[in-house]
Enzyme design. Structure first.
Site, short mmCIF file in Angstrom:
data_model
loop_
_atom_site.label_atom_id
_atom_site.label_comp_id
_atom_site.label_asym_id
_atom_site.label_seq_id
_atom_site.Cartn_x
_atom_site.Cartn_y
_atom_site.Cartn_z
N HIS A 265 0.86 -1.18 0.00
CA HIS A 265 0.00 0.00 0.00
C HIS A 265 0.90 1.24 0.00
O HIS A 265 2.02 1.20 0.52
CB HIS A 265 -0.84 -0.06 1.28
CG HIS A 265 -1.90 0.99 1.39
ND1 HIS A 265 -1.64 2.24 1.89
CD2 HIS A 265 -3.22 0.97 1.09
CE1 HIS A 265 -2.77 2.95 1.90
NE2 HIS A 265 -3.74 2.20 1.42
N ASP B 51 2.38 -4.97 7.72
CA ASP B 51 1.21 -4.12 7.54
C ASP B 51 -0.02 -5.01 7.73
O ASP B 51 -0.37 -5.80 6.85
CB ASP B 51 1.26 -3.50 6.13
CG ASP B 51 0.00 -2.72 5.79
OD1 ASP B 51 -1.00 -2.84 6.51
OD2 ASP B 51 0.03 -2.01 4.77
#
Ligand code: C6P
Length: 423
Positions: free
Chosen positions: A139, A216
């Site tokens: 991301h 993440d």
């Protein structure tokens, strides 16, 4: 249909009044759309999940009963707020298998947690002889952050390749993780491909080279059991608003000895122990990393959201996600003329990103909106990955605990209509 679910989905839905509202495809003042006749089918959970009454009530109760600043007052109300806020850290710690509150820093969201480590650790520790390894499916919150830290420190930023099927090329991982590597930062479940990455295997490779591992967990912590020891994570970041909690709160887990050795990220009140005109010393963990008045109501409500998910059971949440994602994958595939991104089966989390031949994802999303169906269309903050896929954008349906098979059917029917419209 209820019997096929791992828990009572109707009972869960009753906790989310927003799911009973109607929508009509118009952008208006909330609740005042002139054409609000369609049932809302909310399939944008990877962006933000909905908030149950229990969490909303916790926020209201905080403001009604014990709103006060934390760690500052001797008075009773401040003490109550402090205890609730501190205990929220214990709750998060337990949820992910951390040792205790020392290892849990409350942040605004996953993005802030990524920046905290990149600035407080990366800027101080990295140099031109070092490398940071990411994956091609990171991301932007991780990709852009490490890219910029790389530019400022001279560290080489490398990317583990994503294969045709949306999984990581682990041979390539073994090549790029080497003796220069100081940090491997990997997304656990991709928000664009749905891929569940082999974090443990990557962590073992990283630790072999004495590198740290940042996971993440923005899409994994809300949707499956996550334990930092099982993953081999040195850091883990996630956001409250994707797991039934409020916006404005997230968490960074860091191993205690690493956080202890790190410089603070933000300076100011709350994070100091002793200040003179010449110098300052820092508060104990985790407060050393929580400068200024924190998001107290949000922190307390975050813990309530975790209790809510714990009551359902994270194994059950995962089973429900798998059921809906697999069903959506099959039904969309059966329509034909649809490109679905990412792997099928066990390696996929609870979301499906796709493109319908000849229909731009934004047009598709707009048509679905007319049917009351909320999905996300765009690059999902993964522009380089979308470049690699050869798609400017994709449509993405993402599921959560209150979604049903009937809602997947509504999605598939509406996609079929859109296909017809553009044929
Ligand atoms: N993804 C999505 O629609 P924040 O915005 O800081 O709470 O989360 C950032 C983030 C980090 N990593 C992953 C894997 C994510 O999915 C997200 C947020 C949203 O996919 C908004 S782009």
């Amino acid at each position: 249909m209820q019997e096929q679910y791992p828990f009572d989905v109707d009972a869960i839905r009753a906790d989310f009044p927003i799911l009973d509202r109607k929508v009509g495809g118009d952008v208006t003042t909330p609740g005042e759309g002139p054409n609000d006749t369609q049932d809302l089918v909310y399939l944008d959970n990877a962006a933000t999940s909905q908030t149950p009454d229990q969490v909303v009530d916790t926020i209201a109760d905080y403001y009604r009963s014990y709103n006060s600043n934390v760690h500052r007052g001797i008075h009773q109300v401040s003490q109550e707020a402090s205890v609730a806020y501190e205990e929220a850290h214990d709750c998060v710690a337990e949820f992910i298998g951390a040792e205790g509150r020392e290892e849990i820093v409350f942040t605004k969201n996953t993005t802030e947690a990524e920046n905290l480590v990149a600035y407080a650790w990366g800027l101080n520790e990295l140099g031109p002889e070092d490398s940071v390894v990411l994956t091609e499916m990171e991301h932007h919150s991780s990709l852009v952050t490490w890219q910029q830290i790389g530019k400022r420190t001279g560290a080489d930023v490398r990317y583990i390749e994503v294969q045709e099927d949306g999984t990581l090329d682990m041979d390539h991982a073994a090549e790029v993780i080497d003796e220069t590597t100081e940090m491997v930062s990997v997304v656990h479940v991709s928000n664009a491909l749905g891929t569940i990455n082999p974090v443990r295997e990557l962590a073992d490779m990283a630790h072999e080279e004495d590198a740290y591992v940042f996971v993440d967990g923005a899409q994994s912590v809300p949707t499956r059991p996550v334990d930092v020891d099982d993953l081999g994570a040195d850091f883990l970041a996630f956001s409250g608003h994707k797991m039934c909690g409020p916006t404005g709160i997230g968490a960074l887990y860091g191993r205690e000895e690493i956080l202890d050795a790190m410089e603070p990220y933000l300076y100011g009140g709350e994070m100091i122990r002793r200040v003179t005109y010449e110098d300052s010393t820092w508060e104990d963990l985790p407060w050393k990393f929580e400068a200024g008045t924190p998001s107290i109501a949000q922190g307390v409500a975050f813990a309530e959201a975790i209790d809510y998910l714990d009551d359902i059971g994270m194994e059950n949440v995962r089973a429900h996600e798998d059921l809906l994602a697999e069903y959506a994958y099959e039904q969309l595939s059966d329509l034909g003329g649809i490109e679905i991104y990412g792997p099928s089966g066990d390696e996929r989390g609870g979301l499906v990103a796709f493109n319908v031949e000849g229909v731009h994802a934004h047009d598709l999303s707009s048509i679905l909106n007319d049917y009351g169906i909320a999905i996300r269309a765009g690059d999902h903050c993964t522009q380089p990955l979308h470049d690699k896929l050869g798609a400017a954008a994709s449509a993405r349906a993402s599921f959560y605990i209150y979604n049903t098979v009937e809602e997947v059917d509504a999605l598939v029917d509406a996609v079929a209509e859109a296909k017809e419209l553009f044929a």
